[in-house]
Scaffold this motif. Structure first.
Motif, PDB file in Angstrom:
ATOM      1  N   UNK A  46       3.332  13.336  10.669  1.00 53.64           N
ATOM      2  CA  UNK A  46       2.093  13.310  11.464  1.00 53.64           C
ATOM      3  C   UNK A  46       2.352  13.141  12.956  1.00 53.64           C
ATOM      4  N   UNK A  47       3.325  12.285  13.317  1.00 58.34           N
ATOM      5  CA  UNK A  47       3.663  12.102  14.728  1.00 58.34           C
ATOM      6  C   UNK A  47       4.202  13.392  15.324  1.00 58.34           C
ATOM      7  N   UNK A  48       5.079  14.069  14.606  1.00 56.91           N
ATOM      8  CA  UNK A  48       5.633  15.333  15.095  1.00 56.91           C
ATOM      9  C   UNK A  48       4.533  16.366  15.327  1.00 56.91           C
ATOM     10  N   UNK A  49       3.591  16.445  14.407  1.00 58.74           N
ATOM     11  CA  UNK A  49       2.511  17.424  14.527  1.00 58.74           C
ATOM     12  C   UNK A  49       1.629  17.123  15.734  1.00 58.74           C
ATOM     13  N   UNK A  50       1.318  15.856  15.948  1.00 54.63           N
ATOM     14  CA  UNK A  50       0.493  15.473  17.099  1.00 54.63           C
ATOM     15  C   UNK A  50       1.197  15.820  18.407  1.00 54.63           C
ATOM     16  N   UNK A  51       2.489  15.503  18.489  1.00 55.11           N
ATOM     17  CA  UNK A  51       3.241  15.767  19.715  1.00 55.11           C
ATOM     18  C   UNK A  51       3.422  17.268  19.945  1.00 55.11           C
ATOM     19  N   UNK A  52       3.632  18.022  18.872  1.00 56.58           N
ATOM     20  CA  UNK A  52       3.749  19.476  19.014  1.00 56.58           C
ATOM     21  C   UNK A  52       2.440  20.083  19.516  1.00 56.58           C
ATOM     22  N   UNK A  53       1.323  19.567  19.019  1.00 60.32           N
ATOM     23  CA  UNK A  53       0.014  20.051  19.475  1.00 60.32           C
ATOM     24  C   UNK A  53      -0.187  19.723  20.953  1.00 60.32           C
ATOM     25  N   UNK A  54       0.168  18.520  21.356  1.00 59.55           N
ATOM     26  CA  UNK A  54       0.071  18.114  22.761  1.00 59.55           C
ATOM     27  C   UNK A  54       0.910  19.024  23.660  1.00 59.55           C
ATOM     28  N   UNK A  55       2.152  19.288  23.253  1.00 59.71           N
ATOM     29  CA  UNK A  55       3.028  20.139  24.061  1.00 59.71           C
ATOM     30  C   UNK A  55       2.505  21.569  24.095  1.00 59.71           C
ATOM     31  N   UNK A  56       1.972  22.034  22.978  1.00 61.44           N
ATOM     32  CA  UNK A  56       1.399  23.385  22.938  1.00 61.44           C
ATOM     33  C   UNK A  56       0.251  23.520  23.937  1.00 61.44           C
ATOM     34  N   UNK A  57      -0.614  22.501  24.012  1.00 61.62           N
ATOM     35  CA  UNK A  57      -1.731  22.528  24.957  1.00 61.62           C
ATOM     36  C   UNK A  57      -1.225  22.496  26.396  1.00 61.62           C
ATOM     37  N   UNK A  58      -0.304  21.592  26.688  1.00 59.36           N
ATOM     38  CA  UNK A  58       0.178  21.416  28.057  1.00 59.36           C
ATOM     39  C   UNK A  58       0.952  22.632  28.560  1.00 59.36           C
ATOM     40  N   UNK A  59       1.768  23.222  27.702  1.00 61.50           N
ATOM     41  CA  UNK A  59       2.571  24.371  28.122  1.00 61.50           C
ATOM     42  C   UNK A  59       1.815  25.687  27.996  1.00 61.50           C
ATOM     43  N   UNK A  60       0.767  25.688  27.203  1.00 59.51           N
ATOM     44  CA  UNK A  60       0.034  26.929  26.965  1.00 59.51           C
ATOM     45  C   UNK A  60      -1.144  27.157  27.879  1.00 59.51           C
ATOM     46  N   UNK A  61      -1.506  26.155  28.689  1.00 57.94           N
ATOM     47  CA  UNK A  61      -2.606  26.306  29.637  1.00 57.94           C
ATOM     48  C   UNK A  61      -2.104  26.060  31.052  1.00 57.94           C
ATOM     49  N   UNK A  62      -2.695  26.686  32.052  1.00 57.88           N
ATOM     50  CA  UNK A  62      -2.232  26.503  33.433  1.00 57.88           C
ATOM     51  C   UNK A  62      -2.473  25.078  33.923  1.00 57.88           C
ATOM     52  N   UNK A  63      -1.565  24.582  34.733  1.00 53.28           N
ATOM     53  CA  UNK A  63      -1.721  23.257  35.324  1.00 53.28           C
ATOM     54  C   UNK A  63      -2.996  23.189  36.162  1.00 53.28           C
ATOM     55  N   UNK A  64      -3.330  24.277  36.825  1.00 56.29           N
ATOM     56  CA  UNK A  64      -4.552  24.319  37.626  1.00 56.29           C
ATOM     57  C   UNK A  64      -5.778  24.053  36.762  1.00 56.29           C
ATOM     58  N   UNK A  65      -5.825  24.660  35.590  1.00 54.21           N
ATOM     59  CA  UNK A  65      -6.937  24.450  34.665  1.00 54.21           C
ATOM     60  C   UNK A  65      -6.972  23.000  34.177  1.00 54.21           C
ATOM     61  N   UNK A  66      -5.810  22.421  33.940  1.00 51.54           N
ATOM     62  CA  UNK A  66      -5.755  21.030  33.498  1.00 51.54           C
ATOM     63  C   UNK A  66      -6.282  20.086  34.579  1.00 51.54           C
ATOM     64  N   UNK A  67      -5.949  20.372  35.837  1.00 54.23           N
ATOM     65  CA  UNK A  67      -6.468  19.577  36.949  1.00 54.23           C
ATOM     66  C   UNK A  67      -7.991  19.639  37.006  1.00 54.23           C
ATOM     67  N   UNK A  68      -8.517  20.841  36.886  1.00 49.43           N
ATOM     68  CA  UNK A  68      -9.968  21.026  36.944  1.00 49.43           C
ATOM     69  C   UNK A  68     -10.650  20.305  35.794  1.00 49.43           C
ATOM     70  N   UNK A  69     -10.069  20.417  34.601  1.00 53.07           N
ATOM     71  CA  UNK A  69     -10.673  19.794  33.423  1.00 53.07           C
ATOM     72  C   UNK A  69     -10.685  18.267  33.551  1.00 53.07           C
ATOM     73  N   UNK A  70      -9.561  17.689  34.006  1.00 55.21           N
ATOM     74  CA  UNK A  70      -9.478  16.232  34.103  1.00 55.21           C
ATOM     75  C   UNK A  70     -10.419  15.687  35.164  1.00 55.21           C
TER      76      UNK A  70
END
Length: 213
Positions: A46-70
């Motif tokens: 379960x920990x591996x799956x959560x971390x893989x999902x987190x990394x997928x989101x962070x690496x799969x979306x632009x940093x600019x979009x993450x800034x705007x969302x936060x």
């Protein structure tokens, strides 16, 4: 020259914000990246799956979009950040994911015999990591970490989207006000100096690690 001297204080103030954001992101994201990479190698699925999902989101979306969302999106659900805090939070989340993948590859490249030798020497898990594994991983990942460090210097310019007064925004303000490209040219020179210094320091670190056999 008088004009250049007149705009330098605002550009230096922007450069100061850029360096602060760079510094705190770097010293926070690298240790977190090591921790997340160890989680990715955990036997707890379960920990591996959560971390893989987190990394997928962070690496799969632009940093600019993450800034705007936060900064603009999270207040909708009652989570409000100041501009600097939002920028730092977004950068740490993003770069932790990239560093985690780099360190994961480094850990997986260490021969299993290293771990077995540590067991023979009766070292515990923490001693094995700090005295045997992490020093070897550090040598392996330095070139990849160096590339991300250079990218981080340049990525700090993205915080203009939430109105934070960093280097590029200071140059844009001066350019729009005075209708000249001179401020942006100076901004480019300052970025070149910062990335040049970072590259020089990283090369020295890499050469020092290269002495280890």
């Amino acid at each position: 020259m008088n004009y250049i001297l007149s705009i330098m204080p605002s550009l230096f103030a922007g450069a100061k914000m850029t360096l602060i954001l760079f510094f705190w992101t770097l010293i926070t994201a690298i240790p977190l990246g090591i921790i997340v990479s160890l989680g990715l190698l955990s036997h707890f699925k379960p920990l591996r799956l959560i971390l893989k999902f987190y990394i997928w989101i962070m690496r799969g979306t632009p940093l600019l979009l993450q800034l705007i969302f936060i900064f603009y999106g999270l207040p909708i659900v009652g989570i409000i950040f100041q501009r600097y805090d939002a920028a730092l939070f977004a950068f740490i989340l993003n770069y932790t994911a990239y560093f985690a993948e780099i360190f994961r590859g480094g850990f997986q490249s260490i021969p299993i015999g290293q771990y077995e030798s540590a067991q023979v020497l009766r070292l515990n898990y923490w001693q094995t990591l700090t005295h045997i594994i992490i020093p070897q991983v550090s040598k392996i990942v330095i070139p990849s970490i160096g590339n991300e460090v250079i990218n981080l210097v340049k990525d700090t310019s993205l915080v203009y989207v939430i109105g934070l007064g960093e280097l590029l925004r200071a140059g844009n303000v001066a350019t729009a006000r005075d209708v000249t490209l001179i401020p942006l040219m100076i901004v480019g020179i300052i970025y070149l100096l910062m990335t040049g210094i970072a590259s020089f320091l990283l090369k020295k670190i890499e050469r020092n690690f290269a002495k280890w056999k």
